[in-house]
Scaffold this active site. Structure first.
Site, PDB file in Angstrom:
ATOM      1  N   ASP A  10       1.008  -1.062   0.060  1.00 22.75           N
ATOM      2  CA  ASP A  10      -0.163  -0.070  -0.101  1.00 22.75           C
ATOM      3  C   ASP A  10       0.874   1.331  -0.090  1.00 22.75           C
ATOM      4  OD1 ASP A  10      -2.407   1.544   0.434  1.00 22.75           O
ATOM      5  OD2 ASP A  10      -1.593   1.971   2.569  1.00 22.75           O
ATOM      6  N   ASP A  12      -0.189   5.286   0.771  1.00 20.99           N
ATOM      7  CA  ASP A  12      -0.532   6.271   1.981  1.00 20.99           C
ATOM      8  C   ASP A  12      -0.675   5.234   3.184  1.00 20.99           C
ATOM      9  OD1 ASP A  12      -1.148   8.845   0.175  1.00 20.99           O
ATOM     10  OD2 ASP A  12      -2.283   7.103  -0.986  1.00 20.99           O
ATOM     11  N   ASP A 169      -1.302  -0.882   6.073  1.00 21.60           N
ATOM     12  CA  ASP A 169      -1.438  -0.071   7.498  1.00 21.60           C
ATOM     13  C   ASP A 169      -2.977  -0.099   7.996  1.00 21.60           C
ATOM     14  OD1 ASP A 169      -2.673   3.233   6.948  1.00 21.60           O
ATOM     15  OD2 ASP A 169      -2.223   1.875   5.182  1.00 21.60           O
TER      16      ASP A 169
END
Length: 223
Positions: A10, A12, A169
């Site tokens: 991922d 961001d 995240d």
């Protein structure tokens, strides 16, 4: 290590902290609507389901969604953000070293992000992160977004078959990894809204320096 792993990242909240930059664009939009600004911690709760959903949540949170006006507000936000995607964005400590180490294992690395291609490539290129990656899927690459596993398949479409590891995240990343049949590693310093205990993962890491040992352990365990 018999087979080369495919490691999906991922963007961001995992490799870069873009929330301050996104929040600035959000506050620019709010100023045009004569609404009060919000802080970065609040804005972080909107990230993860794509930019259009971010704008929708931002507007709902700050006074309601103007009927029939989401598209024009989305365009205003994008025009500002696309011109300022690198401003107030930063790479998390240790990311470059971690990616360099993983790349030289060797392994194949890919980006799988809800961020649209134009700002995502601006961030990846602006911070010299694009050099590590051989595959990409963006929020506007397909007609679906995460947690649909087609996003992962698209990002690795040129890769050979190998162990699949997903690094993210958030809750969305955890479900994406599960749907794609990937082993999930959770970065604790991103934008999740749940507690770590509520997110299903192989392991949690606080520092990107931990990534290489974790990947090596996954391969050793044969997961």
């Amino acid at each position: 290590m018999s087979s080369e792993p495919n490691i999906i990242f991922d963007l961001d909240g995992t490799l870069v902290d873009s929330a301050p930059s996104l929040c600035k664009a959000g506050n620019f939009l709010l100023s045009k609507l004569d609404r009060p600004k919000i802080d970065v911690e609040t804005y972080k709760t909107f990230i993860g389901k794509g930019l259009l959903k971010q704008i929708e949540q931002l507007l709902v949170h700050t006074g309601g969604l103007p009927i029939g006006e989401l598209d024009q507000h989305f365009k205003l936000f994008c025009d500002f953000y696309n011109s300022n995607a690198l401003k107030s964005t930063s790479v998390y400590e240790g990311v470059h070293d971690a990616l360099k180490s993983l790349k030289s294992m060797p392994s194949k690395l890919a980006i799988c992000t809800q961020k649209m291609e134009k700002p995502a490539r601006a961030v990846l290129g602006g911070f010299d992160l694009d050099q590590y990656f051989d595959g990409f899927s963006f929020g506007d690459s397909l007609s679906v977004m995460k947690p649909n596993p087609k996003m992962v398949t698209y990002s690795t479409r040129s890769f050979k078959k190998g162990p699949l590891i997903y690094v993210g995240d958030s809750e969305i990343d955890a479900v994406t990894a599960q749907n794609a049949g990937a082993t999930f590693l959770l970065f604790s310093g991103g934008y999740r809204t749940s507690s770590i205990e509520e997110i299903d993962c192989y392991a949690v890491f606080d520092s990107h320096a931990e990534l290489l040992p974790l990947v090596e352990k996954i391969l050793t365990d044969g997961i």
